[in-house]
Design an enzyme around this catalytic site. Structure first.
Site, PDB file in Angstrom:
ATOM      1  N   TYR A  42     -10.745  20.063   6.260  1.00 24.04           N
ATOM      2  CA  TYR A  42     -11.567  19.014   5.681  1.00 24.04           C
ATOM      3  C   TYR A  42     -11.982  19.143   4.340  1.00 24.04           C
ATOM      4  O   TYR A  42     -12.062  18.422   3.301  1.00 24.04           O
ATOM      5  CB  TYR A  42     -13.081  18.993   6.213  1.00 24.04           C
ATOM      6  CG  TYR A  42     -12.739  18.013   7.695  1.00 24.04           C
ATOM      7  CD1 TYR A  42     -12.016  18.106   8.566  1.00 24.04           C
ATOM      8  CD2 TYR A  42     -13.665  17.030   7.637  1.00 24.04           C
ATOM      9  CE1 TYR A  42     -11.929  17.291   9.743  1.00 24.04           C
ATOM     10  CE2 TYR A  42     -13.914  15.961   8.978  1.00 24.04           C
ATOM     11  CZ  TYR A  42     -12.898  16.160   9.937  1.00 24.04           C
ATOM     12  OH  TYR A  42     -12.760  15.382  10.756  1.00 24.04           O
ATOM     13  N   LYS A  71      -5.058  27.703  17.232  1.00 27.25           N
ATOM     14  CA  LYS A  71      -3.543  27.537  17.405  1.00 27.25           C
ATOM     15  C   LYS A  71      -2.792  28.892  16.907  1.00 27.25           C
ATOM     16  O   LYS A  71      -2.050  28.708  15.832  1.00 27.25           O
ATOM     17  CB  LYS A  71      -3.262  26.182  16.603  1.00 27.25           C
ATOM     18  CG  LYS A  71      -1.716  25.758  16.835  1.00 27.25           C
ATOM     19  CD  LYS A  71      -1.568  25.106  18.315  1.00 27.25           C
ATOM     20  CE  LYS A  71      -0.070  24.846  18.564  1.00 27.25           C
ATOM     21  NZ  LYS A  71       0.369  24.684  19.763  1.00 27.25           N
ATOM     22  N   ASP A 131      -4.192  22.816  21.972  1.00 25.66           N
ATOM     23  CA  ASP A 131      -3.478  21.910  22.821  1.00 25.66           C
ATOM     24  C   ASP A 131      -3.731  21.829  24.321  1.00 25.66           C
ATOM     25  O   ASP A 131      -4.054  21.344  25.281  1.00 25.66           O
ATOM     26  CB  ASP A 131      -1.709  21.907  22.870  1.00 25.66           C
ATOM     27  CG  ASP A 131      -1.175  23.284  22.633  1.00 25.66           C
ATOM     28  OD1 ASP A 131      -2.008  24.161  22.519  1.00 25.66           O
ATOM     29  OD2 ASP A 131       0.027  23.405  22.619  1.00 25.66           O
ATOM     30  N   ASP A 179     -13.205  17.901  15.763  1.00 26.59           N
ATOM     31  CA  ASP A 179     -13.360  16.340  15.479  1.00 26.59           C
ATOM     32  C   ASP A 179     -12.562  15.648  16.473  1.00 26.59           C
ATOM     33  O   ASP A 179     -13.174  14.652  17.138  1.00 26.59           O
ATOM     34  CB  ASP A 179     -13.006  15.742  14.207  1.00 26.59           C
ATOM     35  CG  ASP A 179     -13.140  14.628  13.798  1.00 26.59           C
ATOM     36  OD1 ASP A 179     -14.035  13.802  14.217  1.00 26.59           O
ATOM     37  OD2 ASP A 179     -11.866  13.881  13.454  1.00 26.59           O
ATOM     38  N   ASP A 222     -14.194  13.507  20.667  1.00 26.68           N
ATOM     39  CA  ASP A 222     -14.005  12.029  21.265  1.00 26.68           C
ATOM     40  C   ASP A 222     -13.480  12.293  22.755  1.00 26.68           C
ATOM     41  O   ASP A 222     -13.970  11.219  23.494  1.00 26.68           O
ATOM     42  CB  ASP A 222     -13.163  11.063  20.479  1.00 26.68           C
ATOM     43  CG  ASP A 222     -13.973  11.012  19.076  1.00 26.68           C
ATOM     44  OD1 ASP A 222     -14.694  11.637  18.594  1.00 26.68           O
ATOM     45  OD2 ASP A 222     -13.946   9.592  18.652  1.00 26.68           O
TER      46      ASP A 222
HETATM   47  C1  IPM Z   1     -17.557  13.259  13.028  1.00 27.91           C
HETATM   48  C2  IPM Z   1     -16.989  11.980  12.567  1.00 27.91           C
HETATM   49  C3  IPM Z   1     -16.696  12.622  11.116  1.00 27.91           C
HETATM   50  C4  IPM Z   1     -16.001  13.661  11.012  1.00 27.91           C
HETATM   51  C5  IPM Z   1     -16.183  11.310   9.898  1.00 27.91           C
HETATM   52  C6  IPM Z   1     -17.108  10.079  10.115  1.00 27.91           C
HETATM   53  C7  IPM Z   1     -16.113  11.963   8.422  1.00 27.91           C
HETATM   54  O1  IPM Z   1     -15.913  11.471  12.782  1.00 27.91           O
HETATM   55  O2  IPM Z   1     -18.919  13.472  12.784  1.00 27.91           O
HETATM   56  O3  IPM Z   1     -17.049  13.569  14.390  1.00 27.91           O
HETATM   57  O4  IPM Z   1     -14.573  13.486  10.962  1.00 27.91           O
HETATM   58  O5  IPM Z   1     -16.492  14.850  11.207  1.00 27.91           O
HETATM   59 MG    MG Z   2     -15.382  12.453  14.829  1.00 25.45          MG
END
Ligand code: IPM
Ligand code: MG
Length: 359
Positions: free
Chosen positions: A140, A191, A223, A247, A251
């Site tokens: 990032y 990794k 992975d 990140d 999810d």
């Molecule tokens: C998170 C979000 C952020 C990230 C985005 C909105 C920049 O997805 O906090 O997980 O990628 O860190």
């Molecule tokens: Mg995110």
């Protein structure tokens, strides 16, 4: 009476709706627990781009620096997709501007929501993991980054995954310390079979582990971690990993818990912390009173616990959330048969009632 300065960055999409609920909940617990919260809102994200041209105006950053803690909603939306400044740049600017290198993302499967998960009940029942995500380094922020012209008129896009030993060491310490007050197991995700940066990561994490002999350390390739998370998530206690890996996996982990609308986070550094839900701004449901405010409310609980050390107040919020779920109230994202579906506002009202009943 003890007074804390709290900056509210509601942001975009559903941000203002869920922030309204969290603010009311915070005000109620502060009365219950006899301290005062002084709230000041500031423009941030797309909303700030519209007002000032910048997603993180200097005045907003200054106000955050001067506060005791920051509660953040969500940023982003398709309207700013083609804008030269993106709302997400404001979020990264806030993280680096406040030195928030440690992002704590707990993923707990609540007994009331086992059915909301897409996985089998026996796989998710009892899952309780804490992810420690490095937040100000890696792909990032690494330099060089950008889109550069090359010979023959072609362009090349570049991002760099880079970590120094000290960056790896400080985030590792956060993970090991967190594990000491939990089940004493750290899984470091990398990794290292391919990436040099991961080989250094693994070496430094192993070195830091020597200072925490009561904690067991495992290493896992990213992975494989993606697979293990849905195969048998109960094997994890604390997961330690770099910025981009978590990140992506956040999810996935959210789906264990039934909905990303349930997951809070705390971003910590040397100064004030930022507390925000893991989910995004959900522009598709914004303004329709359909958002689940619980991740925002649980982020407010983390603000009280981690940011202000007001642990009794934090526990009251946790209990209120458990109570409304026990009572059967559900927003659309976690709705199940036999439960009562409510909107964002009504969920907030149920929480306030639960908080009033609890004292
Ligand atoms: C998170 C979000 C952020 C990230 C985005 C909105 C920049 O997805 O906090 O997980 O990628 O860190
Ligand atoms: Mg995110």
């Amino acid at each position: 009476m003890k007074t804390y300065q709290i900056t509210l960055l509601a942001g975009d999409g559903i941000g203002p709706e869920i922030m309204g609920v969290a603010r009311a909940v915070l005000a109620q617990v502060s009365r219950n627990c006899q301290f005062h919260l002084n709230f000041t809102a500031a423009p941030f994200g797309g909303q700030a781009i519209d007002l000032t041209g910048e997603p993180l105006p200097e005045a907003t950053l200054e106000q955050c620096r001067a506060s005791d803690a920051i509660l953040l909603g969500a940023v982003g939306g398709p309207v700013w997709d083609d804008h030269p400044r993106r709302p997400e740049q404001g979020l990264l600017g806030l993280r680096s501007g406040l030195g928030l290198y440690a992002n704590l993302r707990p993923a707990t499967v609540r007994p009331q929501l086992v059915a909301a998960s897409s996985l089998k009940p026996e796989v998710v029942t009892g899952v309780d993991l804490l992810v420690v995500r490095e937040l100000t380094g890696g792909l990032y922020f690494g330099q060089p980054q950008g889109i550069f012209p090359e010979k023959k008129g072609e362009r090349r896009g570049v991002n760099t995954m880079t970590y120094s030993e000290s960056e790896i060491e400080r985030i590792s310490r956060v993970a090991f310390k967190s594990a000491q007050s939990r089940r004493k197991l750290v899984t470091s995700v990398d990794k290292a079979n391919v990436l040099a940066v991961s080989r250094l990561w693994r070496e430094v994490v192993s070195r830091v582990a020597l200072d925490f002999p009561d904690v067991t350390l495992n290493h896992l390739y990213v992975d494989n971690c993606a697979m293990q998370l849905i195969r048998w998530p109960k094997q994890f206690d604390v997961i330690l990993t770099e910025n981009l890996f978590w990140d992506i996996l956040s999810d996935e982990a959210a789906m264990l818990t039934g909905s990303i609308g349930m997951l809070p986070s705390a971003s910590l550094g040397e100064g004030p912390g930022v507390f925000e839900p893991v989910h995004g701004s959900a522009p598709d449901i914004a303004g329709q009173d359909r958002a689940n405010p619980l991740a925002q409310v649980l982020s407010a609980a983390m603000l009280l616990g981690y940011g202000l050390q007001e642990t009794t107040a934090a526990a009251q919020i946790e209990q209120a959330v458990a109570r409304v779920l026990d009572q059967g109230y559900r927003t659309g994202d976690i709705m199940a048969e036999g439960m009562t579906q409510v909107g964002c506002q009504a969920m907030g009202e149920k929480l306030l009632l639960a908080l009033a009943e609890g004292i």
